[in-house]
Write a protein that holds these residues in place. Structure first.
Motif, PDB file in Angstrom:
ATOM      1  N   ASP A   1       0.853  -1.199   0.000  1.00 56.69           N
ATOM      2  CA  ASP A   1       0.000   0.000   0.000  1.00 56.69           C
ATOM      3  C   ASP A   1       0.884   1.242   0.000  1.00 56.69           C
ATOM      4  N   LEU A   2       0.245   2.397   0.079  1.00 61.94           N
ATOM      5  CA  LEU A   2       0.982   3.661   0.005  1.00 61.94           C
ATOM      6  C   LEU A   2       1.906   3.854   1.207  1.00 61.94           C
ATOM      7  N   ASN A   3       1.528   3.310   2.351  1.00 64.90           N
ATOM      8  CA  ASN A   3       2.399   3.428   3.531  1.00 64.90           C
ATOM      9  C   ASN A   3       3.737   2.724   3.300  1.00 64.90           C
ATOM     10  N   GLU A   4       3.688   1.563   2.669  1.00 67.05           N
ATOM     11  CA  GLU A   4       4.933   0.850   2.377  1.00 67.05           C
ATOM     12  C   GLU A   4       5.742   1.585   1.301  1.00 67.05           C
ATOM     13  N   VAL A   5       5.036   2.238   0.383  1.00 70.11           N
ATOM     14  CA  VAL A   5       5.739   3.058  -0.628  1.00 70.11           C
ATOM     15  C   VAL A   5       6.496   4.191   0.056  1.00 70.11           C
ATOM     16  N   MET A   6       5.867   4.831   1.054  1.00 69.04           N
ATOM     17  CA  MET A   6       6.520   5.928   1.765  1.00 69.04           C
ATOM     18  C   MET A   6       7.709   5.425   2.591  1.00 69.04           C
ATOM     19  N   ARG A   7       7.605   4.207   3.124  1.00 67.43           N
ATOM     20  CA  ARG A   7       8.757   3.645   3.856  1.00 67.43           C
ATOM     21  C   ARG A   7       9.915   3.379   2.892  1.00 67.43           C
ATOM     22  N   LEU A   8       9.591   2.929   1.686  1.00 70.61           N
ATOM     23  CA  LEU A   8      10.641   2.742   0.675  1.00 70.61           C
ATOM     24  C   LEU A   8      11.267   4.086   0.324  1.00 70.61           C
ATOM     25  N   SER A   9      10.453   5.143   0.301  1.00 75.51           N
ATOM     26  CA  SER A   9      10.963   6.489   0.018  1.00 75.51           C
ATOM     27  C   SER A   9      11.992   6.903   1.067  1.00 75.51           C
ATOM     28  N   ASN A  10      11.681   6.643   2.346  1.00 77.79           N
ATOM     29  CA  ASN A  10      12.621   6.989   3.417  1.00 77.79           C
ATOM     30  C   ASN A  10      13.934   6.219   3.274  1.00 77.79           C
ATOM     31  N   LEU A  11      13.815   4.934   2.908  1.00 78.93           N
ATOM     32  CA  LEU A  11      15.025   4.112   2.721  1.00 78.93           C
ATOM     33  C   LEU A  11      15.872   4.649   1.572  1.00 78.93           C
TER      34      LEU A  11
END
Length: 375
Positions: free
Chosen positions: A326-336
């Motif tokens: 979902d979008l939350n996991e996309v944002m976590r990938l962004s932080n990484l």
């Protein structure tokens, strides 16, 4: 075998491509991401600090590349640290660019589904983005530079038009108080803006194809200043118009800021369509560069032709782009990816520059050839 035939580009073309590569996903989410982490309206100060760090990264990348004229990082890293460690460093950059390309494909699909094509399966949007991107990337660096140069002025006009048209909604009080808790919170949350400045390290690759590369410092620093100015104005206008508390609750705060624009007499509506169209073009220019550098690295590392490599990466990128649930996991990938960008643009080039100076490593053949030509 390793690369496409590439003509030399000017420092002007280098700078435009550099700026177009950096401005991508970050402009949509930066006000929220930085606002959540910092917790105060001082996000614009944090953007300035990130811009100063980017100046340092540009200088390091430039001085390192100028020690090895007409070579990219993929070529000269083994001269500094040896073949095995050099291959490992090349592999790290390849993986970074692969994940960044896939991340861009996924984010554009999420934004397109949210604002334009809500009934279209996200898989279709991702695949269409990848295929169009790969097709244009097969034109090599000249095609990437031409597209960047063509769209750059349009991008600037749209961005500054949005600021001017939304000026009446801006309230300076929403940016106060300034530095209420001192400078320490700014330092501790600085990493939150790193993803927005991703792409500085393209200097390590494109400077090799630039005429008068030793004169590229001033244009690149001006390009970095322009990126910082655009980000600073964007976060100030978004938070100044929506307030920090509302900005933190919005997935795409910059897009919501654009939707506030109203023309007298309802002459024109949905100005956000123009913005998302230009933003998608910027996503493409960033994607072209990342995909090209990943393919270029693979072709050099394994001795494969670059065009089949580009085509072969489509299913790989599709799988990576589909991994976040979902979008939350996309944002976590962004932080990484923001963290890996710091290593790609600052830490690894800094270590390589230190070792090259310490060990006296540089491209002597190019220096000799230049000396012979001048003589």
């Amino acid at each position: 075998m390793g690369s496409l035939p590439i003509p030399f580009i000017s420092t002007y073309h280098l700078t435009i491509t550099f700026v177009s590569t950096i401005i991508g996903v970050g402009i949509l989410t930066l006000p929220r991401v930085a606002g959540e982490k910092l917790g105060t309206p001082d996000v614009w100060i944090e953007v300035i600090l990130s811009g100063i760090i980017s100046f340092l990264a540009v200088c390091i990348c430039l001085y390192l590349s100028n020690r090895f004229p007409q070579e990219t990082l993929y070529h000269y890293n083994k001269r500094i640290v040896g073949k095995i460690l050099g291959a490992v460093i090349s592999l790290l950059y390849i993986v970074h660019y692969l994940f960044y390309s896939a991340y861009e494909a996924r984010v554009q699909a999420e934004a397109v589904r949210h604002y334009l094509l809500d009934q279209t399966p996200i898989e279709v949007t991702i695949l269409a983005f990848l295929l169009v991107g790969v097709y244009l990337t097969t034109g090599g660096l000249p095609a990437i530079v031409r597209i960047s140069v063509f769209y750059f002025p349009i991008t600037l006009v749209i961005i500054f038009s949005i600021v001017l048209l939304n000026w009446q909604n801006f309230k300076l009080d929403n940016l106060r108080p300034v530095m209420e808790f001192g400078p320490l919170p700014l330092a501790s949350s600085l990493l939150s803006t790193s993803q927005a400045f991703s792409g500085v390290e393209v200097v390590l690759f494109f400077l090799a194809y630039t005429k008068e590369a030793r004169k590229a410092l001033r244009p690149l620093l001006l390009g970095t200043a322009l990126v910082t100015l655009i980000y600073m104005i964007t976060v100030m206008m978004v938070i100044g118009s929506l307030t920090l508390e509302e900005t933190k609750t919005l997935t795409w705060p910059t897009m919501e800021f654009v939707k506030q624009i109203e023309f007298p007499g309802a002459f024109f509506e949905h100005f956000e369509i123009f913005f998302i169209s230009i933003w998608l073009l910027n996503m493409f220019t960033t994607f072209f560069v990342d995909l090209y550098l990943a393919s270029f690295g693979i072709s050099l590392l394994f001795g494969w032709n670059i065009r089949p490599v580009m085509l072969g990466l489509v299913p790989v990128l599709y799988v990576i782009a589909s991994l976040p649930k979902d979008l939350n996991e996309v944002m976590r990938l962004s932080n990484l990816l923001g963290t890996t960008s710091v290593f790609a643009s600052l830490v690894i080039p800094g270590v390589l520059l230190f070792l090259s100076v310490l060990l006296g490593k540089r491209n002597d053949n190019s220096r000799m050839a230049k000396a012979g030509k001048e003589g």
